[in-house]
Enzyme design. Structure first.
Site, PDB file in Angstrom:
ATOM      1  N   THR A  84       0.841  -1.196   0.000  1.00 41.79           N
ATOM      2  CA  THR A  84       0.000   0.000   0.000  1.00 41.79           C
ATOM      3  C   THR A  84       0.875   1.246   0.000  1.00 41.79           C
ATOM      4  OG1 THR A  84      -1.916   1.017   1.077  1.00 41.79           O
ATOM      5  CG2 THR A  84      -0.163   0.278   2.509  1.00 41.79           C
ATOM      6  N   GLU A  85       0.272   2.377  -0.290  1.00 40.65           N
ATOM      7  CA  GLU A  85       0.975   3.646  -0.261  1.00 40.65           C
ATOM      8  C   GLU A  85       1.421   3.950   1.168  1.00 40.65           C
ATOM      9  OE1 GLU A  85       0.135   7.934  -2.406  1.00 40.65           O
ATOM     10  OE2 GLU A  85      -1.543   6.635  -1.866  1.00 40.65           O
TER      11      GLU A  85
END
Length: 280
Positions: free
Chosen positions: A46-47
């Site tokens: 994920t970011e």
């Protein structure tokens, strides 16, 4: 050593905690090197935002990483980080984050966080509708003229479709996406949108890492490009809700505002969903 992080969802819908973009914010990452940050984002898938300290003005210094590598600026990650920084500092009002190349202003809009859009260059794409229809898996009547490419730092195809159903039923051909990207001198990414019956916007954003194609739940940059297109068409003093991500079961909502001077701003609700530690 243990490193604390928080998981937040950005551009959530009011009634769904598990909506919007997931961002992991590491609250004390001053001792982490770039390789560790990159591998952490890849591990989590994920970011990620890493708060590394404060600059001479007292602004939190941050680094942003996607699972694919570093990014200089990220709208979702900036909003998530501002949400955490304000809680850590115990302050109120707007938050400024010191990125590697710029000071990022995140605006406190009460029930949501807001960021100003960036000016862009808009260029009409002159190509036959049948090619664009093939790219998005729709019939020719679904393609609305004109199709444009919008450039901030990177160029993106922004394609208006006839109906929200056309947006929902779009199927991107990965091979054509990469071919068109080379022919049109754009990144392998396309933002498709249409007006909903209620006057708001339905959208989807696709991009093509490593020759494939992926879909994003919420994209401030995509909505910002749409805002610039609407400004180029004379839109002023308007507020829209941009709905995205339903087709990948991550519904999102972005507030798109255009003021009297044509300034675009993008807002969203941020919700924290988890806290934890990683042995970094």
């Amino acid at each position: 050593m243990p490193s604390d992080y928080r998981i937040l969802n950005v551009f959530t819908t009011p009634d769904d905690l598990f909506s919007g973009n997931a961002v992991a914010v590491f609250t004390d990452a001053g001792g982490l090197d770039e390789e560790t940050m990159k591998r952490t984002a890849r591990q989590l898938g994920t970011e990620c935002s890493f708060i590394t300290g404060k600059d001479d003005e007292g602004h939190a210094t941050v680094r942003f990483f996607q699972p694919e590598g570093a990014s200089g600026f990220a709208g979702s990650a900036s909003m998530a980080t501002a949400h955490v920084v304000r809680e850590l500092d115990g302050g109120e009002g707007d938050v400024y984050l010191a990125g590697r190349k710029q000071l990022i202003h995140v605006i406190d809009s009460g029930d949501r966080w807001t960021m100003l859009g960036r000016s862009s260059v808009i260029e009409e794409i002159r190509t036959e509708k049948r090619f664009l229809a093939g790219l998005v898996g729709r019939k020719i009547p679904a393609i609305v003229d004109p199709t444009v490419k919008v450039t901030f730092t990177r160029s993106t195809i922004v394609l208006q479709l006839a109906t929200a159903q056309d947006v929902r039923e779009s199927k991107i051909d990965a091979r054509l996406l990469h071919q068109y990207a080379m022919l049109l001198h754009v990144e392998p990414q396309i933002y498709v949108w249409a007006w909903r019956e209620d006057g708001d916007v339905a959208s989807r954003m696709f991009y093509g890492p490593q020759g494939g194609v992926l879909e994003v739940a919420a994209t401030a940059s995509g909505a910002g490009r749409l805002g610039e297109v609407l400004v180029s068409r004379g839109e002023r003093d308007q507020h829209y809700r941009v709905y995205q991500g339903e087709d990948i079961e991550r519904p999102s909502m972005i507030h798109l505002d255009i003021d009297a001077d044509g300034q675009v701003s993008l807002g969203g609700i941020v919700k924290e969903v988890a806290r934890g530690q990683m042995a970094l």
